[in-house]
Motif scaffolding. Sequence first.
Motif, PDB file in Angstrom:
ATOM      1  N   LEU A  83     107.574 -13.306 -45.441  1.00  0.00           N
ATOM      2  CA  LEU A  83     107.499 -11.890 -45.786  1.00  0.00           C
ATOM      3  C   LEU A  83     106.180 -11.252 -45.364  1.00  0.00           C
ATOM      4  CD1 LEU A  83     109.107 -11.967 -49.365  1.00  0.00           C
ATOM      5  CD2 LEU A  83     110.202 -11.440 -47.161  1.00  0.00           C
ATOM      6  N   THR A  84     105.270 -12.085 -44.837  1.00  0.00           N
ATOM      7  CA  THR A  84     103.970 -11.585 -44.366  1.00  0.00           C
ATOM      8  C   THR A  84     104.041 -11.359 -42.863  1.00  0.00           C
ATOM      9  OG1 THR A  84     102.880 -12.891 -46.085  1.00  0.00           O
ATOM     10  CG2 THR A  84     101.492 -12.025 -44.314  1.00  0.00           C
ATOM     11  N   GLN A  85     103.467 -10.261 -42.411  1.00  0.00           N
ATOM     12  CA  GLN A  85     103.514  -9.930 -40.997  1.00  0.00           C
ATOM     13  C   GLN A  85     102.861 -11.035 -40.160  1.00  0.00           C
ATOM     14  OE1 GLN A  85     101.547  -6.235 -39.901  1.00  0.00           O
ATOM     15  NE2 GLN A  85     103.451  -5.469 -39.066  1.00  0.00           N
ATOM     16  N   GLY A  86     103.507 -11.429 -39.072  1.00  0.00           N
ATOM     17  CA  GLY A  86     102.948 -12.465 -38.201  1.00  0.00           C
ATOM     18  C   GLY A  86     103.960 -12.914 -37.171  1.00  0.00           C
ATOM     19  N   THR A  87     103.459 -13.564 -36.099  1.00  0.00           N
ATOM     20  CA  THR A  87     104.338 -13.970 -34.992  1.00  0.00           C
ATOM     21  C   THR A  87     104.615 -15.467 -34.960  1.00  0.00           C
ATOM     22  OG1 THR A  87     102.457 -14.263 -33.503  1.00  0.00           O
ATOM     23  CG2 THR A  87     103.482 -12.083 -33.556  1.00  0.00           C
ATOM     24  N   GLY A  88     103.768 -16.259 -35.605  1.00  0.00           N
ATOM     25  CA  GLY A  88     103.978 -17.708 -35.555  1.00  0.00           C
ATOM     26  C   GLY A  88     103.562 -18.336 -34.241  1.00  0.00           C
ATOM     27  N   ILE A  89     102.730 -17.649 -33.448  1.00  0.00           N
ATOM     28  CA  ILE A  89     102.306 -18.225 -32.157  1.00  0.00           C
ATOM     29  C   ILE A  89     100.793 -18.426 -32.079  1.00  0.00           C
ATOM     30  CG2 ILE A  89     104.266 -17.364 -30.858  1.00  0.00           C
ATOM     31  CD1 ILE A  89     102.620 -15.054 -29.923  1.00  0.00           C
ATOM     32  N   GLY A  90     100.057 -17.865 -33.022  1.00  0.00           N
ATOM     33  CA  GLY A  90      98.595 -17.941 -32.963  1.00  0.00           C
ATOM     34  C   GLY A  90      98.076 -19.371 -32.991  1.00  0.00           C
ATOM     35  N   LEU A  91      98.506 -20.161 -33.976  1.00  0.00           N
ATOM     36  CA  LEU A  91      98.036 -21.539 -34.092  1.00  0.00           C
ATOM     37  C   LEU A  91      98.474 -22.383 -32.898  1.00  0.00           C
ATOM     38  CD1 LEU A  91      98.535 -22.312 -37.900  1.00  0.00           C
ATOM     39  CD2 LEU A  91      96.376 -22.057 -36.660  1.00  0.00           C
TER      40      LEU A  91
END
Length: 407
Positions: free
Chosen positions: A363-371
């Motif tokens: 539910l938190t904004q984010g793309t899942g690609i940073g890490l």
Amino acid sequence: MFQQDQDIFNVLLGSVSEGVIIVDEEQKVVEVNASAQKMFGYTKDELIKQHLNLLIPKNYRAGHDSHFNNFMKAKQQRKMGHGRDVHGAHKDGSIFPVEAGLNPFSIYGKNYVMALVIDISIRKEQEQKIQELNAELEKKVLLRTQELSETIQQLEVENAKRVEAEEEAKTALKREQELNELKTKFLSLVSHEFKTPLSGILTSTMLLSKYKLTEQQQKRDKHIKTITDKVHYLNNILNDFLSIEKLQKGKVSYKFATFKVSKVVNEVVYNANMLLKDGQQINYPENIDGFSLYQDEKIMELALSNLVHNAIKYSSENTIIDIIITQDTTTTTFQVKDNGIGIPEKDQKNIFNRYFRAENALLTQGTGIGLNIVKDHLEHLHGTIAFESVENEGTIFTITIPNKAEL
């Protein structure tokens, strides 16, 4: 010697199919039968009173006298050739294999030896043929065994290729399925992550047009900031996508230089302060003024920013974020510690996978690609990234990087 009953004796000798040779104690021939004459090619007159060596090949005469004397002393019947080859010499000089039985006897006070001789040339030829046949058979068996072994090896190779092809097909199918899943996640991600900020930009733009009075400047500034933040967010997402593409195609070129660690930390903390929630605080690392790195400065800033921004994003208000940096002669270690929502244990194994987001962060904004991007960059620079996390208690991310880039 044989004057008495000479006719009877001659009849008996002539009826024996084996060659009969009788010699005295001096090995002189005293009697032979017709079979022996035919076997050796001599007439009776040519053999009588001749030494036995006449019928023995020259190569086999050495030691014969000694064997004969020992035999005469023992006076026991013996079969010659048992366990070794015995040969006779033909009148024409040819040598042929024989088998002989020796029988000692005495007449009128004199000692004699009767030798019953058999020409075994045919038997030897047959044995030789049998040996040759056996050798040929063994050769054929060996050849067939070798051919069978080669066939088995070929089958094993073909089977291994088949298994390998099946594994490759399964792997390719799995990759295709994963790719399709990634495409679906990507489209869903793009749809969600772009739609939300774009809607916010559109709403703020529409509201700006309504605030025309001078005293409404504060409201205008609020919406301008919203637009700016949303644009920055979209720009960061696009930069992340571009980074993924460059990493996949191997187009990333790193720019190495010596820089102060404090310079990177100052830049990261300055930008992060604008994202802090109410009551959040970043604890600046101690005693880092003397720390330097020979690395890609922008990549180190990207990695540290990602960890600090995540700590802010996934921590609640009135929490503390610690940045701890240590350095020895070979490596530098960055730690970012928060007291946020943590990562569920079941999701921890996938946290560095592209587009993956933990269940409690959906539910938190984010793309899942940073890490994922940070991990790929650090591996290219021979660094590592790891974490420890407990759900609802917090997370500690640790980056370890060589002080000097390995070119």
